[in-house]
Design a protein around this motif. Structure first.
Motif, PDB file in Angstrom:
ATOM      1  N   SER A 158       0.830  -1.202   0.000  1.00  0.00           N
ATOM      2  CA  SER A 158       0.000   0.000   0.000  1.00  0.00           C
ATOM      3  C   SER A 158       0.868   1.257   0.000  1.00  0.00           C
ATOM      4  O   SER A 158       0.620   2.208  -0.767  1.00  0.00           O
ATOM      5  N   SER A 159       1.895   1.263   0.839  1.00  0.00           N
ATOM      6  CA  SER A 159       2.794   2.414   0.910  1.00  0.00           C
ATOM      7  C   SER A 159       3.561   2.592  -0.392  1.00  0.00           C
ATOM      8  O   SER A 159       3.769   3.717  -0.863  1.00  0.00           O
ATOM      9  N   HIS A 160       3.976   1.468  -0.983  1.00  0.00           N
ATOM     10  CA  HIS A 160       4.725   1.544  -2.238  1.00  0.00           C
ATOM     11  C   HIS A 160       3.839   2.081  -3.365  1.00  0.00           C
ATOM     12  O   HIS A 160       4.262   2.960  -4.127  1.00  0.00           O
ATOM     13  N   LEU A 161       2.613   1.586  -3.455  1.00  0.00           N
ATOM     14  CA  LEU A 161       1.710   2.052  -4.506  1.00  0.00           C
ATOM     15  C   LEU A 161       1.381   3.533  -4.333  1.00  0.00           C
ATOM     16  O   LEU A 161       1.152   4.241  -5.319  1.00  0.00           O
ATOM     17  N   ALA A 162       1.361   3.998  -3.089  1.00  0.00           N
ATOM     18  CA  ALA A 162       1.057   5.407  -2.822  1.00  0.00           C
ATOM     19  C   ALA A 162       2.119   6.341  -3.390  1.00  0.00           C
ATOM     20  O   ALA A 162       1.871   7.546  -3.538  1.00  0.00           O
ATOM     21  N   SER A 163       3.287   5.798  -3.743  1.00  0.00           N
ATOM     22  CA  SER A 163       4.345   6.638  -4.315  1.00  0.00           C
ATOM     23  C   SER A 163       4.074   6.971  -5.781  1.00  0.00           C
ATOM     24  O   SER A 163       4.744   7.828  -6.352  1.00  0.00           O
ATOM     25  N   TYR A 164       3.090   6.295  -6.385  1.00  0.00           N
ATOM     26  CA  TYR A 164       2.725   6.563  -7.776  1.00  0.00           C
ATOM     27  C   TYR A 164       1.601   7.592  -7.826  1.00  0.00           C
ATOM     28  O   TYR A 164       0.771   7.667  -6.922  1.00  0.00           O
ATOM     29  N   ASN A 165       1.549   8.360  -8.904  1.00  0.00           N
ATOM     30  CA  ASN A 165       0.438   9.296  -9.067  1.00  0.00           C
ATOM     31  C   ASN A 165      -0.808   8.554  -9.548  1.00  0.00           C
ATOM     32  O   ASN A 165      -0.746   7.367  -9.900  1.00  0.00           O
ATOM     33  N   SER A 166      -1.932   9.238  -9.597  1.00  0.00           N
ATOM     34  CA  SER A 166      -3.207   8.592  -9.935  1.00  0.00           C
ATOM     35  C   SER A 166      -3.207   8.018 -11.341  1.00  0.00           C
ATOM     36  O   SER A 166      -3.790   6.957 -11.589  1.00  0.00           O
ATOM     37  N   TRP A 167      -2.559   8.707 -12.279  1.00  0.00           N
ATOM     38  CA  TRP A 167      -2.502   8.191 -13.648  1.00  0.00           C
ATOM     39  C   TRP A 167      -1.748   6.871 -13.697  1.00  0.00           C
ATOM     40  O   TRP A 167      -2.197   5.902 -14.310  1.00  0.00           O
ATOM     41  N   ALA A 168      -0.598   6.835 -13.057  1.00  0.00           N
ATOM     42  CA  ALA A 168       0.196   5.605 -13.043  1.00  0.00           C
ATOM     43  C   ALA A 168      -0.552   4.478 -12.343  1.00  0.00           C
ATOM     44  O   ALA A 168      -0.506   3.321 -12.778  1.00  0.00           O
ATOM     45  N   LEU A 169      -1.260   4.794 -11.259  1.00  0.00           N
ATOM     46  CA  LEU A 169      -2.033   3.775 -10.550  1.00  0.00           C
ATOM     47  C   LEU A 169      -3.128   3.189 -11.438  1.00  0.00           C
ATOM     48  O   LEU A 169      -3.427   1.992 -11.374  1.00  0.00           O
TER      49      LEU A 169
END
Length: 284
Positions: free
Chosen positions: A188-199
């Motif tokens: 969860s913390s790692h994914l939070a490092s991406y912006n919404s577009w990348a997610l």
């Protein structure tokens, strides 16, 4: 006319993304899970160009700005992504085949956000796949498939456990492995490092491979597209080797999945780039 993606890659605009570009162009795609308009439409423009607007890079079809299905000006955050999208439009012939334009579809989804999801919801959607990850579910028979899964999937799990310092494991239970809360928190913390577009792109890849682990292997450049796709189809490929296949259907499905997966991976990489150039980049 815009140069091809291959030519753009050769110029260095996409740098290490050239293999992804080749896979994106390899075959027609059909996938309707994400936001898309009509399947086809008669082509209504001659030339495609890119310009810099207030919110980012815009795509121009002749003298008109491209817009999203909801009527917003189609604006992307990076030059490289704009070039890739413009090339999708430039490659269309007499008929616009929207189902071949995954980058455009992903951008439309990000801009219009038809499901009204925020970044936290995108992260939760991605994490749900960890509990049912393809590479974590194992069979107990036949022996050949058991061995194949161990030999091919174990290294993927081991890489993820080492890379993120977590415990994942595998299981033959229909309920799958029990993923520790600490592992979910780390992802969860790692994914939070991406912006919404990348997610959004990450979720798109996961939906193709049915695996968060394989998806992160792709994003982290640990796995090439061809390898990740093969691992996601391991059981199907085993059955085909045992019983044969309908050649055209198998080949189409494989190329289709590879194309969509490559497009999603390229989208994630390009959404992580930024540029502040404010002059017209590409013209007829």
């Amino acid at each position: 006319m815009l140069p091809s993606l291959r030519a753009i890659a050769a110029r260095g605009i996409f740098a290490s993304s050239a293999p992804l570009i080749r896979a994106v162009q390899a075959a027609p795609h059909t996938h309707k899970r994400f936001y898309a308009g009509a399947a086809e439409r008669k082509k209504f423009y001659e030339n495609v160009s890119i310009s810099h607007g207030e919110g980012g890079f815009e795509i121009n079809l002749d003298r008109k700005k491209l817009k999203t299905p909801h009527g917003k000006v189609f604006t992307v955050p990076s030059e490289a992504l704009a070039v890739a999208v413009a090339t999708e439009w430039d490659c269309q012939r007499d008929v616009i085949k929207f189902y071949t334009m995954h980058l455009t579809t992903l951008c439309n989804t990000a801009l219009d956000n038809p499901t009204l999801r925020n970044k936290e919801q995108l992260i939760k959607a991605a994490l749900k796949f960890l509990e049912t990850d393809t590479v974590c579910y194992r069979v107990e028979e036949p022996p050949g498939l058991v061995e194949l899964q161990k030999n091919e999937w174990d290294p993927a799990i081991e890489w993820a456990e080492k890379r993120y310092n977590v415990v994942i494991g595998s299981s033959t239970s229909i309920e799958g492995p029990i993923i520790p809360t600490e592992t979910k928190d780390v992802f969860s913390s790692h994914l939070a490092s991406y912006n919404s577009w990348a997610l959004l792109g990450i979720e798109f890849i996961i939906s193709q491979l049915k695996s968060l682990i394989l998806t992160m292997g792709l994003i982290e450049r640990h796995l090439p597209v061809e390898r990740a796709v093969l691992l996601s189809r391991l059981e199907e490929e085993y059955q085909i080797q045992q019983w044969g296949n309908v050649e055209w259907a198998h080949d189409f499905d494989l190329q289709d999945l590879s194309s969509r997966t490559a497009a999603g991976t390229l989208f994630v990489h390009l959404c992580s780039e930024s540029s502040t150039k404010k002059h017209k980049l590409l013209q007829d």
